[in-house]
Design a protein around this motif. Structure first.
Motif, mmCIF file in Angstrom:
data_model
loop_
_atom_site.group_PDB
_atom_site.id
_atom_site.type_symbol
_atom_site.label_atom_id
_atom_site.label_comp_id
_atom_site.label_asym_id
_atom_site.label_seq_id
_atom_site.Cartn_x
_atom_site.Cartn_y
_atom_site.Cartn_z
ATOM 1 N N ILE A 1 -97.200 -46.104 -31.017
ATOM 2 C CA ILE A 1 -96.455 -46.603 -29.851
ATOM 3 C C ILE A 1 -96.126 -45.455 -28.901
ATOM 4 N N LYS A 2 -95.745 -44.300 -29.453
ATOM 5 C CA LYS A 2 -95.477 -43.133 -28.611
ATOM 6 C C LYS A 2 -96.743 -42.694 -27.869
ATOM 7 N N LEU A 3 -97.879 -42.761 -28.540
ATOM 8 C CA LEU A 3 -99.154 -42.434 -27.881
ATOM 9 C C LEU A 3 -99.412 -43.402 -26.726
ATOM 10 N N ALA A 4 -99.095 -44.675 -26.943
ATOM 11 C CA ALA A 4 -99.268 -45.677 -25.884
ATOM 12 C C ALA A 4 -98.416 -45.327 -24.672
ATOM 13 N N PHE A 5 -97.178 -44.909 -24.907
ATOM 14 C CA PHE A 5 -96.332 -44.475 -23.788
ATOM 15 C C PHE A 5 -96.924 -43.242 -23.122
ATOM 16 N N GLY A 6 -97.417 -42.316 -23.933
ATOM 17 C CA GLY A 6 -98.009 -41.098 -23.383
ATOM 18 C C GLY A 6 -99.245 -41.355 -22.545
ATOM 19 N N LEU A 7 -99.952 -42.429 -22.865
ATOM 20 C CA LEU A 7 -101.153 -42.810 -22.117
ATOM 21 C C LEU A 7 -100.843 -43.781 -20.978
ATOM 22 N N HIS A 8 -99.583 -44.161 -20.849
ATOM 23 C CA HIS A 8 -99.137 -45.116 -19.821
ATOM 24 C C HIS A 8 -99.883 -46.444 -19.950
ATOM 25 N N LEU A 9 -99.965 -46.946 -21.179
ATOM 26 C CA LEU A 9 -100.678 -48.198 -21.425
ATOM 27 C C LEU A 9 -99.807 -49.401 -21.101
ATOM 28 N N LYS B 1 -91.360 -48.290 -18.068
ATOM 29 C CA LYS B 1 -90.405 -47.222 -18.413
ATOM 30 C C LYS B 1 -91.100 -46.130 -19.238
ATOM 31 N N SER B 2 -90.546 -44.934 -19.181
ATOM 32 C CA SER B 2 -91.074 -43.805 -19.937
ATOM 33 C C SER B 2 -90.614 -43.882 -21.388
ATOM 34 N N LEU C 1 -98.967 -53.559 -21.913
ATOM 35 C CA LEU C 1 -98.688 -54.219 -23.183
ATOM 36 C C LEU C 1 -99.973 -54.597 -23.926
ATOM 37 N N GLU C 2 -100.930 -55.128 -23.212
ATOM 38 C CA GLU C 2 -102.200 -55.527 -23.835
ATOM 39 C C GLU C 2 -102.910 -54.304 -24.436
ATOM 40 N N GLU C 3 -102.946 -53.216 -23.685
ATOM 41 C CA GLU C 3 -103.587 -51.992 -24.173
ATOM 42 C C GLU C 3 -102.828 -51.406 -25.367
ATOM 43 N N SER D 1 -99.634 -56.329 -33.631
ATOM 44 C CA SER D 1 -99.111 -56.208 -32.267
ATOM 45 C C SER D 1 -97.594 -56.156 -32.278
ATOM 46 N N LEU D 2 -97.030 -55.682 -31.182
ATOM 47 C CA LEU D 2 -95.575 -55.721 -31.018
ATOM 48 C C LEU D 2 -95.132 -57.177 -31.080
ATOM 49 N N TYR D 3 -94.015 -57.412 -31.750
ATOM 50 C CA TYR D 3 -93.583 -58.767 -32.051
ATOM 51 C C TYR D 3 -92.211 -59.032 -31.435
ATOM 52 N N PRO D 4 -92.125 -59.952 -30.467
ATOM 53 C CA PRO D 4 -90.865 -60.173 -29.754
ATOM 54 C C PRO D 4 -89.742 -60.797 -30.587
ATOM 55 N N LYS D 5 -90.021 -61.265 -31.801
ATOM 56 C CA LYS D 5 -88.949 -61.797 -32.638
ATOM 57 C C LYS D 5 -88.204 -60.692 -33.371
ATOM 58 N N ILE D 6 -88.666 -59.451 -33.206
ATOM 59 C CA ILE D 6 -87.969 -58.295 -33.763
ATOM 60 C C ILE D 6 -87.234 -57.632 -32.602
ATOM 61 N N LYS D 7 -85.907 -57.524 -32.722
ATOM 62 C CA LYS D 7 -85.076 -57.031 -31.622
ATOM 63 C C LYS D 7 -85.569 -55.686 -31.089
ATOM 64 N N ARG D 8 -85.816 -54.741 -31.970
ATOM 65 C CA ARG D 8 -86.281 -53.408 -31.551
ATOM 66 C C ARG D 8 -87.595 -53.514 -30.770
ATOM 67 N N GLU D 9 -88.499 -54.329 -31.259
ATOM 68 C CA GLU D 9 -89.793 -54.473 -30.593
ATOM 69 C C GLU D 9 -89.667 -55.216 -29.268
ATOM 70 N N SER D 10 -88.691 -56.109 -29.166
ATOM 71 C CA SER D 10 -88.438 -56.773 -27.882
ATOM 72 C C SER D 10 -88.032 -55.750 -26.825
ATOM 73 N N VAL D 11 -87.195 -54.801 -27.224
ATOM 74 C CA VAL D 11 -86.783 -53.747 -26.284
ATOM 75 C C VAL D 11 -87.984 -52.901 -25.890
ATOM 76 N N ILE D 12 -88.824 -52.568 -26.848
ATOM 77 C CA ILE D 12 -90.028 -51.777 -26.557
ATOM 78 C C ILE D 12 -90.955 -52.551 -25.624
ATOM 79 N N ILE D 13 -91.157 -53.816 -25.906
ATOM 80 C CA ILE D 13 -92.003 -54.653 -25.040
ATOM 81 C C ILE D 13 -91.441 -54.673 -23.619
ATOM 82 N N TYR D 14 -90.148 -54.902 -23.493
ATOM 83 C CA TYR D 14 -89.494 -54.924 -22.185
ATOM 84 C C TYR D 14 -89.749 -53.615 -21.437
ATOM 85 N N CYS D 15 -89.566 -52.509 -22.128
ATOM 86 C CA CYS D 15 -89.741 -51.203 -21.482
ATOM 87 C C CYS D 15 -91.190 -50.978 -21.047
#
Length: 141
Positions: free
Chosen positions: A80-88, A123-124, A90-92, A104-118
């Motif tokens: 996930i950090k690599l994805a942020f570093g590559l500016h990907l 967001k960086s 959500l699909e990528e 895949s990131l799963y929106p029923k998990i609170k932490r992953e919902s925040v990551i998906i939102y960002c």
């Protein structure tokens, strides 16, 4: 010698001995499709590994070990950090996770919902970790 995919398909069709084929082509096989895909992303995004190191907050040593197959499988958080570093997007990001052997990131998990939102809001990694921290969720390590 690098062989085209078509050449390899033709050799497979024509071979009567798979062991001979595998031995004869051992230098062209991709040992780690995740790393191959990561390299493709770096090229398509016109980024250098040094950019990835700084944007993904990953050490030079770790990234070197990853790209030289000394680290066979990064953690889900590292992917996930690599994805942020590559500016990907959500699909990528989800495709990168799948290539690394994760779901895949799963929106029923609170932490992953925040990551998906960002990710959706562009967001960086720093801003994402700040959002996770503020919500008393584990940051990306």
């Amino acid at each position: 010698m690098d062989k085209s995919t078509d050449n390899l398909f033709n050799e497979i069709k024509d071979t009567t001995d798979i062991d001979f084929y595998l031995e004869n082509n051992k230098t062209v096989f991709l040992d780690n499709p995740f790393i191959v895909y990561l390299n493709q992303l770096l090229l398509s995004k016109s980024l250098k590994k040094s950019d990835l190191i700084s944007h993904a907050d990953i050490s030079k040593q770790y990234l070197y070990e990853l790209f030289t197959n000394k680290k066979k499988k990064p953690s889900r958080d590292i992917v996930i950090k690599l994805a942020f570093g590559l500016h990907l997007n959500l699909e990528e990001t989800n495709l990168l996770l799948k290539k690394a052997g994760f779901s895949s990131l799963y929106p029923k998990i609170k932490r992953e919902s925040v990551i998906i939102y960002c990710i959706l809001k562009g967001k960086s990694l720093i801003d994402t970790n700040l959002s996770l921290y503020e919500k008393q969720l584990e940051i990306l390590k």
